[in-house]
Design an enzyme around this catalytic site. Sequence first.
Site, PDB file in Angstrom:
ATOM      1  N   GLU A  50       0.809  -1.226   0.000  1.00  0.00           N
ATOM      2  CA  GLU A  50       0.000   0.000   0.000  1.00  0.00           C
ATOM      3  C   GLU A  50       0.839   1.271   0.000  1.00  0.00           C
ATOM      4  O   GLU A  50       0.427   2.289  -0.570  1.00  0.00           O
ATOM      5  CB  GLU A  50      -0.948   0.001   1.210  1.00  0.00           C
ATOM      6  N   HIS A 113     -11.964  -8.290  12.095  1.00  0.00           N
ATOM      7  CA  HIS A 113     -10.529  -8.315  11.788  1.00  0.00           C
ATOM      8  C   HIS A 113     -10.110  -6.995  11.106  1.00  0.00           C
ATOM      9  O   HIS A 113     -10.945  -6.233  10.631  1.00  0.00           O
ATOM     10  CB  HIS A 113     -10.186  -9.514  10.894  1.00  0.00           C
ATOM     11  N   HIS A 114      -8.836  -6.756  11.067  1.00  0.00           N
ATOM     12  CA  HIS A 114      -8.242  -5.505  10.582  1.00  0.00           C
ATOM     13  C   HIS A 114      -8.626  -4.319  11.475  1.00  0.00           C
ATOM     14  O   HIS A 114      -8.561  -3.164  11.041  1.00  0.00           O
ATOM     15  CB  HIS A 114      -8.633  -5.205   9.128  1.00  0.00           C
ATOM     16  N   GLY A 407      10.257  14.439   1.729  1.00  0.00           N
ATOM     17  CA  GLY A 407      11.559  13.782   1.682  1.00  0.00           C
ATOM     18  C   GLY A 407      11.579  12.328   2.100  1.00  0.00           C
ATOM     19  O   GLY A 407      12.527  11.894   2.767  1.00  0.00           O
ATOM     20  N   ASP A 434      21.174   3.953  -3.921  1.00  0.00           N
ATOM     21  CA  ASP A 434      21.160   2.541  -3.535  1.00  0.00           C
ATOM     22  C   ASP A 434      20.396   2.333  -2.231  1.00  0.00           C
ATOM     23  O   ASP A 434      19.717   1.320  -2.047  1.00  0.00           O
ATOM     24  CB  ASP A 434      22.584   1.978  -3.429  1.00  0.00           C
ATOM     25  N   ASN A 461      26.510   4.616  -4.054  1.00  0.00           N
ATOM     26  CA  ASN A 461      27.660   5.196  -3.356  1.00  0.00           C
ATOM     27  C   ASN A 461      27.828   4.591  -1.963  1.00  0.00           C
ATOM     28  O   ASN A 461      28.313   5.234  -1.041  1.00  0.00           O
ATOM     29  CB  ASN A 461      27.554   6.730  -3.286  1.00  0.00           C
ATOM     30  N   GLY A 463      25.688   3.291   0.499  1.00  0.00           N
ATOM     31  CA  GLY A 463      24.909   3.604   1.697  1.00  0.00           C
ATOM     32  C   GLY A 463      24.269   4.977   1.634  1.00  0.00           C
ATOM     33  O   GLY A 463      24.052   5.536   0.563  1.00  0.00           O
ATOM     34  N   GLU A 467      23.038  11.201   4.578  1.00  0.00           N
ATOM     35  CA  GLU A 467      23.104  11.145   6.042  1.00  0.00           C
ATOM     36  C   GLU A 467      24.553  11.225   6.529  1.00  0.00           C
ATOM     37  O   GLU A 467      24.846  11.856   7.554  1.00  0.00           O
ATOM     38  CB  GLU A 467      22.460   9.853   6.560  1.00  0.00           C
TER      39      GLU A 467
END
Length: 600
Positions: A50, A113-114, A407, A434, A461, A463, A467
């Site tokens: 989803e 359920h759900h 983002g 990646d 690159n 990872g 960050e």
Amino acid sequence: MFIEIGKYLNQRLLELGVQHIFGMPGDYNLSYLEQVEKNEKLNFIGNCNELNAAYAADGYARSNGFSALVTAYGVGDLSAINGIAGAYAHNVPIVHLSGIPPLHIVNKRIISHHTLLDGNYENVMNCMKEFTVAQTRLTPANAALEIDRVLRQCIIERRPVYIQIPSDITHIKIRVNPEPLNLNLPLSDPELLDIATEQICKALSKANRPAFLIDEAAKIFGVSPILTQIAIHHNIPYACLCSAKNVMDESLPQYAGTYMGHLSQPETRKIIEQSDCLIGVGVRLSDASTCLFTHQLPKENFIEISQHDLSIENRNFPGVGMTQLFEKLQHRLKLSPTAPFKLEKSKAKFEKIIEDESLSQAVLWKYIERFFKPHDVIIAEIGTSSSALAAMQLPATADFISQTQWGAIGFTLPAMLGSLLAQPERRHILFIGDGAIQLTVQELSTIIRHKLKPIIFVVNNGGYTIERLILGENSSYNNIQNWKYTEIVPVFNEGEQYRSVVVETEGQLSEALNMAADTNSLTLIELKLPMMDASVNLRKFGDMTAQHDFGDFGYKKLQSNQGSKKDLCNFAQPFNYSSLVEMKERQLHSKKPSFHFPEN
């Protein structure tokens, strides 16, 4: 006129221009999906989960105008909610349809359920209220009115809406209004519209340095063509925020670049920050769009135009629509056209290929800039790709898709699926990291299933480089398992033609781009780049983000504890702009024409 509830809903979706519905089947939505299945004009696109379906609906709406998403109550809704939230942030109109338990089960609060097994059928609705502009639970008594009400809000606000469809009412016939859905935006108060238009004309007539600052709302509400005509005819420069990349023609003399506060080109800052009549079009000043609030807009001379109101000279005009305002402004402006700005356009010199030269960001984007064609749809994942493309002049007729504000990494692959289905005749080019592709790679299966043929660049690159630039250059939490990305396609493939290649050198890149330009099949190119290779701007932004997120003391302490080799900056000191510009000029892909004010 009597019609089944589900069929009426489908009729209204078709009136919005929706021909593909994304989502996943679940027992509570199967009765509705049967009605979709029997409609020859609608196609259900079954996604792998989803969240991906919501991202795909986002991409479809950006290229088509509106989109629809179907989930099953509870588990499906909450899986999709991140994608819906991103669409809300970026004014993307998605009609989210949720198949819920039978109406009598809901009304009697019977455990099903759900659910959370407590008889509460309001909690999911309460969650969705935070990320949609209108919500409803359909019943045979309210369906005719509620479907139209909620869809009208989607049209007006250009944001997601949420409709719960009990599984036992989809085939019940109701009496409905035979008139087509009203697709028009609300009309402005004529008197307020006239006054606001005259005030803007008066401000512009007095100005020596007028300018436009434009955000993505210009495209969302369809005013980009009018703004372009005004800018050309009256020679008014315009700059765009990073969230409005290529919303306006970047090849025109009036284009002044991307405004990002301190990271803007000096001439762009001068045009925007020293304007004596700055007209902001849907401007939303976030940390991401202003380089951590380093903007310096002229408050006294700032005219702020939003989708349904505007503010000028400390006076607010509620109920004045952006679209009508610019239509009227175009006819009312009586400024005399002035001599065009002088632009010195310089293109990067393309030197002889060095076959064995290791691939780098500088080499990569120099080639990519020449690879683009008019009418391309260019999709960029947040990180090194979006940063590089933000500094590049794209073809005027190309569309650019990126989730600069919300983002969510991984957004772009399923978003490309949606855009491809909306505009299959256009070449789609995706740049995804990646780290990002590992979140949503399953949707490559859906792309292959529907015989779509994008060009996918996997920027490998090693990872999470974006960050690492903020914190943890050598920390394990920024590492990921390396995949053989070019071997993913055959895993999902049942015989469709495709091309894939690994690129590690400049010579291999040149060959890969020639291959991609000539082939008519899905193409995946893995680009192997150094782990910390990034543009000057992105490195600077990483350092500033670290200081912003952790505070000056925390940032320095964290860096000291890790023994990082990164230089610690005194962020209280202003940037050395000349040095920054000089470094940027050394990057061939980011060269920009110089922009001059005309002499008064």
